[in-house]
Scaffold this active site. Sequence first.
Site, short mmCIF file in Angstrom:
data_model
loop_
_atom_site.label_atom_id
_atom_site.label_comp_id
_atom_site.label_asym_id
_atom_site.label_seq_id
_atom_site.Cartn_x
_atom_site.Cartn_y
_atom_site.Cartn_z
N CYS A 69 0.75 -1.27 0.16
CA CYS A 69 0.01 -0.08 -0.24
C CYS A 69 0.92 1.20 0.13
CB CYS A 69 -0.97 -0.16 1.18
SG CYS A 69 -1.81 1.54 1.26
N HIS A 89 3.60 -8.20 13.60
CA HIS A 89 2.62 -7.89 12.35
C HIS A 89 3.44 -7.74 11.11
CE1 HIS A 89 -0.20 -5.91 9.57
NE2 HIS A 89 -1.15 -6.32 10.59
N GLU A 110 3.24 -5.78 8.67
CA GLU A 110 3.81 -4.54 8.33
C GLU A 110 5.02 -4.09 8.99
OE1 GLU A 110 0.38 -1.49 8.26
OE2 GLU A 110 2.13 0.11 8.97
N CYS A 120 -3.41 5.46 8.75
CA CYS A 120 -4.04 5.70 7.45
C CYS A 120 -5.63 6.18 7.64
CB CYS A 120 -4.07 4.61 6.38
SG CYS A 120 -5.11 3.24 6.97
N SER A 173 -6.48 -9.55 11.17
CA SER A 173 -6.46 -8.26 10.69
C SER A 173 -6.21 -7.33 11.67
CB SER A 173 -7.76 -8.16 9.79
OG SER A 173 -8.03 -6.75 9.68
N SER A 174 -5.46 -6.48 11.71
CA SER A 174 -5.15 -5.46 12.85
C SER A 174 -6.17 -4.54 12.97
CB SER A 174 -3.72 -4.81 12.61
OG SER A 174 -3.65 -3.78 13.48
N ASN A 175 -6.54 -3.81 11.69
CA ASN A 175 -7.44 -2.82 11.69
C ASN A 175 -9.03 -3.27 12.25
OD1 ASN A 175 -9.34 -2.80 9.00
ND2 ASN A 175 -7.75 -3.48 8.26
N SER A 231 -10.09 -5.11 4.96
CA SER A 231 -9.77 -6.21 4.13
C SER A 231 -11.03 -7.04 3.87
CB SER A 231 -8.69 -7.07 4.52
OG SER A 231 -8.63 -7.15 5.98
S1 SF4 Z 1 -5.56 -0.24 5.93
FE1 SF4 Z 1 -5.87 0.05 3.55
S2 SF4 Z 1 -5.26 2.33 3.20
FE2 SF4 Z 1 -4.53 1.81 5.29
S3 SF4 Z 1 -2.51 1.37 5.11
FE3 SF4 Z 1 -3.56 -0.60 5.14
S4 SF4 Z 1 -3.87 -0.98 2.98
FE4 SF4 Z 1 -3.28 1.11 3.09
#
Ligand code: SF4
Length: 320
Positions: A106, A134, A136, A205, A233-235, A277
């Site tokens: 990303c 993680h 990332e 983000c 999935s972290s988010n 995601s």
């Molecule tokens: S959540 Fe989506 S927009 Fe945010 S950094 Fe990850 S891939 Fe990119």
Amino acid sequence: MSATAPKPPLRVVLCAPRGFCAGVVRAVDIVERALQRYGAPVYVRHEIVHNKFVVDSLKAKGVIFIKELSEAPPGPHPVIFSAHGVTKAVPEEAKARNLFTIDATCPLVTKVHREAQVHFKRGRRIILIGHAGHPEVVGTMGQLPPGRVTLASSISDVKRLEPDDGRPIAYITQTTLSVDDTREIVAALKTRFPAIYGPPNEDICYATTNRQEAVKAAARQVEAAIVVGAANSSNSQRLREVAEREGCAAQLVADERGIDWAALTNVGSVAVTAGASAPEALVERVLGALSARYDVTIETLTTTSESMIFPLPRDLREPA
Ligand code: SF4
């Protein structure tokens, strides 16, 4: 419940924005365009995004998911790096092995990689706020030589950091953190190191921020929350936590089969959202399962609108 019993009412507050972000759309498009252009198989290193439904649909189209580059043969079939980004060593190894690679990192993760490199070049001590292990975080730490980035996941970690050693100091963050937790960790960093450099608005983000705002606003109006997303999935995990903090009984489900119905007993209102995601098809399946058991009324709560689009790599912009 008998077949003739009336269904209990349920108010569903559907969060907007929810689900796919621009980085995920781009990563999935890259894989699909690569399949069209180069034919199957296309190799993807690690899950392209953290969602089993997405991964399984791509597998069915001819994608082979690999853990390490050694599993991909040199030749015309590309190896794609996932949206989470990779350490510097990965493209270097791919080059040494003559692999054809495409980077689906990303752009907002790449931006953090660049910040890390700039701080390093300027001789700054670098603190990364993020979760150990993680992908990332592994990728961001791996932009610099080992030991040059220190990870801090909590305020206690900040307290344990080595004292000021006279070098300038900077922080960067994982993109998918809790906005509220990160603000507190940054405040603790600024207390310990008042001259610390940092990005103007952290590195969290837009998609993470917007989804957290939406679920927070919805959670204030309901008794329970369902977050559609993968456990890794972290988010998505952060969305569940945000809803919980607002006093909701929140559950994270991969799809409708994961719903804990017992937790919804005597609940009259529920927020529904999805991690960045998680495809909308899974949200629809969850809404369908709710409608099968309840007399559902759906209202959408929109806290902001999104128009972010990230361009594909040049070679893949035109369909084959
Ligand atoms: S959540 Fe989506 S927009 Fe945010 S950094 Fe990850 S891939 Fe990119």
